[in-house]
Design a protein around this motif. Structure first.
Motif, mmCIF file in Angstrom:
data_model
loop_
_atom_site.group_PDB
_atom_site.id
_atom_site.type_symbol
_atom_site.label_atom_id
_atom_site.label_comp_id
_atom_site.label_asym_id
_atom_site.label_seq_id
_atom_site.Cartn_x
_atom_site.Cartn_y
_atom_site.Cartn_z
ATOM 1 N N GLN A 75 0.829 -1.205 0.000
ATOM 2 C CA GLN A 75 0.000 0.000 0.000
ATOM 3 C C GLN A 75 0.866 1.259 0.000
ATOM 4 N N ILE A 76 1.969 1.223 0.753
ATOM 5 C CA ILE A 76 2.887 2.362 0.756
ATOM 6 C C ILE A 76 3.503 2.547 -0.621
ATOM 7 N N ALA A 77 3.861 1.441 -1.262
ATOM 8 C CA ALA A 77 4.440 1.513 -2.610
ATOM 9 C C ALA A 77 3.445 2.093 -3.607
ATOM 10 N N VAL A 78 2.172 1.744 -3.474
ATOM 11 C CA VAL A 78 1.140 2.299 -4.360
ATOM 12 C C VAL A 78 1.008 3.799 -4.140
ATOM 13 N N ALA A 79 0.988 4.230 -2.869
ATOM 14 C CA ALA A 79 0.882 5.664 -2.573
ATOM 15 C C ALA A 79 2.076 6.427 -3.144
#
Length: 376
Positions: A75-79
């Motif tokens: 999720q952090i990578a997507v953000a």
């Protein structure tokens, strides 16, 4: 003695009639076992297991969630990928704006240069009559040279900037496309934290536990689609003379006994004997050689309806009897599967992600979609 002789003679005649009328058209073996595909479930991304929704022997359906990994890192990578896409859009937007600004600067400098040239021409005419000092005339020449240099610099800057934006828009600029691809990759990694069943079948060989830290490619469990099971019957080579693809077969399982009969057909004959494909094939080019009758695996396709009514399990012992009355079939199978087996895979593209990318581009491009730019 006459009675005994008559009985023996009748027995020989009966057996001979039975052989020529029936037995010689059938071959059977007990060296037969149930086989099926075994779909290995691996993790495509690394992560920590936070949920295991199935266990061995459990029946699962295509698309059912099997395992979930901790999605926090993904999720952090997507953000981060979304922010990078927005930044790329703004950078490209700035390139288009700079091209427009450079064109205005060039236009202003062209006007200033033309005015300076006109002033220089007037001063040169007056200087011939002594009306302008040599110093003032030199100053006008220097001013023209400076404006020419500034105009050349601006033109080069415009060409350099146009090389980065020509024949593109903000949406299809390489920087934006690269950032969008990175967002797709990050979103795909997030999707892969949820592992689903690619086919319907029974769970086997589960070796994953909650809390385990797994790496990409780690085998987690297997799914066996039992509705597609078949039988591998190992016939002696001397039994294969009249066997052909498509011949009818009757199969009995030790699990259900003689009360349940499966009807199938020969789907194909093996490419070699079992010994030929063994881990350590026999070495026959030696002084001490003993002939051993070889066995060749023959695949028996079963009736799906009968298989659904009485399910089988991998490795079960079977009794197989082949009817060889019709020998018109081929020795080589041209197609075993009537349709290719396909798995559910996490697609790289989905409509929701495409909408999100389009919104990010729209929200950061100032509501304007610049037209393709050419070199001045």
């Amino acid at each position: 003695m006459l009675v005994v002789g008559a009985v023996v003679l009748l027995g020989v005649i009966a057996y001979t009639a039975y052989y020529f009328l029936h037995s010689r058209y059938f071959e059977e073996t007990d060296d037969a076992y149930v086989a099926s595909d075994m779909v290995q479930i691996n993790s495509e991304v690394s992560g920590t297991v936070i949920s295991v929704g199935v266990d061995n022997t459990q029946q699962v359906t295509r698309g059912q969630t099997l395992i979930e990994l901790d999605p926090a890192d993904a999720q952090i990578a997507v953000a981060a990928a979304e922010a990078e896409l927005a930044r790329s859009v703004r950078n490209v937007r700035a390139l288009f704006s700079r091209s427009s600004g450079l064109k205005s600067v060039i236009n202003a400098r062209q006007i200033a240069l033309q005015s300076a040239r006109n002033d220089l021409q007037r001063r040169m005419k007056v200087a011939a009559e002594g009306g302008v000092s040599a110093e003032e005339l030199q100053h006008s020449k220097d001013q023209v040279a400076q404006l020419e240099a500034a105009l050349a610099t601006s033109s080069e800057e415009l060409e350099t900037n146009n090389a980065q934006v020509e024949n593109t828009t903000i949406a299809n600029h390489p920087q934006v496309l690269s950032a969008a691809a990175s967002l797709r990759q990050a979103s795909l990694a997030l999707k892969r934290t949820r592992i689903v069943a690619p086919v319907s079948g029974a769970v086997a060989r589960r070796n994953v536990e909650i809390g385990s830290r797994i790496a990409a490619g780690t085998p987690l469990l297997a799914v066996v689609p039992l509705e597609n099971a078949w039988v591998d019957a190992n016939f002696k080579e001397v039994q294969l003379e009249h066997m052909r693809v498509g011949q009818p077969v009757e199969v009995h399982s030790d699990m259900y006994g003689k009360d349940v009969t499966y009807h199938g057909k020969i789907a194909g004959l093996g490419a070699g004997s079992g010994a030929a494909f063994a881990l350590l094939p026999p070495q026959n080019a030696s002084g001490n050689w003993i002939k051993i009758v070889q066995r060749v695996p023959v695949r028996i396709a079963l009736d799906p309806k009968e298989l659904a009514k009485n399910p089988l399990r991998l490795g079960l012992s079977m009794h197989v009897e082949v009817d060889m009355h019709n020998t018109d079939g081929s020795l080589v199978a041209t197609q075993i599967r009537t349709a290719p087996q396909q798995l559910i895979a996490n697609g790289e593209h989905d409509s929701d992600l495409n909408v999100k990318i389009a919104d990010i581009i729209k929200n950061n491009s100032g509501g304007v979609k610049p037209a393709a730019s050419g070199v001045l």
